[in-house]
Write a protein that holds these residues in place. Structure first.
Motif, PDB file in Angstrom:
ATOM      1  N   LEU A   4       0.883  -1.166   0.000  1.00 26.94           N
ATOM      2  CA  LEU A   4       0.000   0.000   0.000  1.00 26.94           C
ATOM      3  C   LEU A   4       0.920   1.216   0.000  1.00 26.94           C
ATOM      4  CD1 LEU A   4      -2.675  -1.010   2.683  1.00 26.94           C
ATOM      5  CD2 LEU A   4      -2.994  -0.913   0.208  1.00 26.94           C
ATOM      6  N   VAL A   5       0.810   2.017  -1.037  1.00 26.73           N
ATOM      7  CA  VAL A   5       1.712   3.152  -1.188  1.00 26.73           C
ATOM      8  C   VAL A   5       0.899   4.434  -1.305  1.00 26.73           C
ATOM      9  CG1 VAL A   5       3.549   4.186  -2.546  1.00 26.73           C
ATOM     10  CG2 VAL A   5       3.408   1.696  -2.346  1.00 26.73           C
ATOM     11  N   GLU A   6       1.034   5.276  -0.274  1.00 25.40           N
ATOM     12  CA  GLU A   6       0.341   6.551  -0.269  1.00 25.40           C
ATOM     13  C   GLU A   6       1.124   7.605  -1.054  1.00 25.40           C
ATOM     14  OE1 GLU A   6      -0.327   4.710   3.917  1.00 25.40           O
ATOM     15  OE2 GLU A   6       1.319   4.945   2.472  1.00 25.40           O
ATOM     16  N   SER A   7       0.397   8.528  -1.649  1.00 23.94           N
ATOM     17  CA  SER A   7       1.008   9.660  -2.337  1.00 23.94           C
ATOM     18  C   SER A   7       0.049  10.841  -2.289  1.00 23.94           C
ATOM     19  CB  SER A   7       1.343   9.311  -3.784  1.00 23.94           C
ATOM     20  OG  SER A   7       0.171   8.978  -4.509  1.00 23.94           O
ATOM     21  N   GLY A   8       0.572  12.014  -2.617  1.00 24.18           N
ATOM     22  CA  GLY A   8      -0.268  13.208  -2.675  1.00 24.18           C
ATOM     23  C   GLY A   8      -0.185  14.112  -1.463  1.00 24.18           C
ATOM     24  N   GLY A   9       0.586  13.710  -0.476  1.00 27.32           N
ATOM     25  CA  GLY A   9       0.741  14.573   0.683  1.00 27.32           C
ATOM     26  C   GLY A   9       1.597  15.780   0.368  1.00 27.32           C
ATOM     27  N   GLY A  10       1.692  16.682   1.340  1.00 24.89           N
ATOM     28  CA  GLY A  10       2.513  17.872   1.148  1.00 24.89           C
ATOM     29  C   GLY A  10       2.105  18.990   2.068  1.00 24.89           C
ATOM     30  N   LEU A  11       2.544  20.180   1.709  1.00 20.50           N
ATOM     31  CA  LEU A  11       2.282  21.387   2.487  1.00 20.50           C
ATOM     32  C   LEU A  11       1.163  22.171   1.820  1.00 20.50           C
ATOM     33  CD1 LEU A  11       3.179  23.331   4.783  1.00 20.50           C
ATOM     34  CD2 LEU A  11       4.768  24.344   3.129  1.00 20.50           C
ATOM     35  N   VAL A  12       0.187  22.578   2.614  1.00 25.02           N
ATOM     36  CA  VAL A  12      -0.947  23.331   2.087  1.00 25.02           C
ATOM     37  C   VAL A  12      -1.347  24.401   3.104  1.00 25.02           C
ATOM     38  CG1 VAL A  12      -2.639  21.710   3.055  1.00 25.02           C
ATOM     39  CG2 VAL A  12      -3.258  23.100   1.055  1.00 25.02           C
ATOM     40  N   GLN A  13      -1.889  25.480   2.625  1.00 32.37           N
ATOM     41  CA  GLN A  13      -2.312  26.547   3.517  1.00 32.37           C
ATOM     42  C   GLN A  13      -3.685  26.262   4.112  1.00 32.37           C
ATOM     43  OE1 GLN A  13      -1.975  30.194   1.219  1.00 32.37           O
ATOM     44  NE2 GLN A  13       0.101  30.519   2.006  1.00 32.37           N
ATOM     45  N   VAL A  14      -3.963  26.913   5.213  1.00 31.74           N
ATOM     46  CA  VAL A  14      -5.271  26.780   5.855  1.00 31.74           C
ATOM     47  C   VAL A  14      -6.372  27.086   4.843  1.00 31.74           C
ATOM     48  CG1 VAL A  14      -6.805  27.800   7.555  1.00 31.74           C
ATOM     49  CG2 VAL A  14      -4.459  27.280   8.179  1.00 31.74           C
ATOM     50  N   GLY A  15      -7.383  26.231   4.837  1.00 26.02           N
ATOM     51  CA  GLY A  15      -8.496  26.397   3.916  1.00 26.02           C
ATOM     52  C   GLY A  15      -8.299  25.714   2.578  1.00 26.02           C
ATOM     53  N   GLY A  16      -7.114  25.199   2.352  1.00 25.91           N
ATOM     54  CA  GLY A  16      -6.814  24.560   1.082  1.00 25.91           C
ATOM     55  C   GLY A  16      -7.287  23.126   1.005  1.00 25.91           C
ATOM     56  N   SER A  17      -6.934  22.485  -0.115  1.00 29.35           N
ATOM     57  CA  SER A  17      -7.362  21.112  -0.374  1.00 29.35           C
ATOM     58  C   SER A  17      -6.179  20.264  -0.830  1.00 29.35           C
ATOM     59  CB  SER A  17      -8.438  21.091  -1.472  1.00 29.35           C
ATOM     60  OG  SER A  17      -9.575  21.830  -1.090  1.00 29.35           O
ATOM     61  N   LEU A  18      -6.305  18.981  -0.572  1.00 28.18           N
ATOM     62  CA  LEU A  18      -5.335  17.997  -1.056  1.00 28.18           C
ATOM     63  C   LEU A  18      -6.087  16.708  -1.350  1.00 28.18           C
ATOM     64  CD1 LEU A  18      -2.162  18.085   1.271  1.00 28.18           C
ATOM     65  CD2 LEU A  18      -2.245  18.641  -1.167  1.00 28.18           C
TER      66      LEU A  18
END
Length: 127
Positions: A4-18
Motif C-alpha cells: 500500500l503506497v500513499e502519495s499526494g501529501g505535502g504542504l498546504v495553507q489553511v483552507g486549502g485542499s489535497l
C-alpha cells in the motif's frame, strides 16, 4: 507481496485542499474494505474514514465529517481521500489500511482489524 503506497501529501495553507492516493498491490483489492487513519505528533493514531469493498458504505470520523471524502477505484486498485477546508489540526501522517471483513461487516473503525498498512504520507497545514 502486499503493498500500500500513499502519495499526494505535502504542504498546504489553511483552507486549502489535497487529495491523497493509495495504490494497492499484492492482494485482491476489491475484496477489502479500506480506510484512512492519521497520526499527529505526540498523539495516537486516529480513524479518519472507511469505505466498504463494494463502495456502497462510507463512514467518517467526527473531526473530518463534511470536509473529507473517501473513494476508491477498484479497476485501478486505488483508494483516495479528498480533503478540503484543511486546518492545522489536520496536520499528520496519513495511512491507508486494508481490512478483509468477515461476513456481515462492511467497515470497521478499529485499527487493529486492519491487516495491511501503508507507510504513510505527511500532510502539513500551515497558517
Amino acid at each position: 507481496q502486499v503493498k500500500l503506497v500513499e502519495s499526494g501529501g505535502g504542504l498546504v495553507q489553511v483552507g486549502g485542499s489535497l487529495r491523497l492516493s493509495c495504490a494497492a498491490s499484492g492482494f485482491t483489492f476489491s475484496d477489502y474494505a479500506m480506510a484512512w487513519f492519521r497520526r499527529a505528533p505526540g498523539q495516537e493514531r486516529e480513524f479518519v474514514a472507511a469505505l466498504s469493498r463494494d463502495d456502497d458504505f462510507q463512514y467518517y470520523g467526527d473531526s473530518v465529517l463534511g470536509r473529507f471524502t473517501i473513494s476508491r477505484d477498484n479497476n485501478k486498485n486505488t483508494l483516495y481521500l479528498q480533503m478540503t477546508k484543511l486546518n492545522p489540526a489536520d496536520s499528520a501522517v496519513y495511512y491507508c489500511a486494508a481490512d478483509l471483513p468477515p461476513p456481515g461487516r462492511r467497515i470497521t473503525t478499529g485499527e487493529h482489524e486492519y491487516e495491511y498498512w501503508g507507510q504513510g504520507a505527511q500532510v502539513t497545514v500551515s497558517t
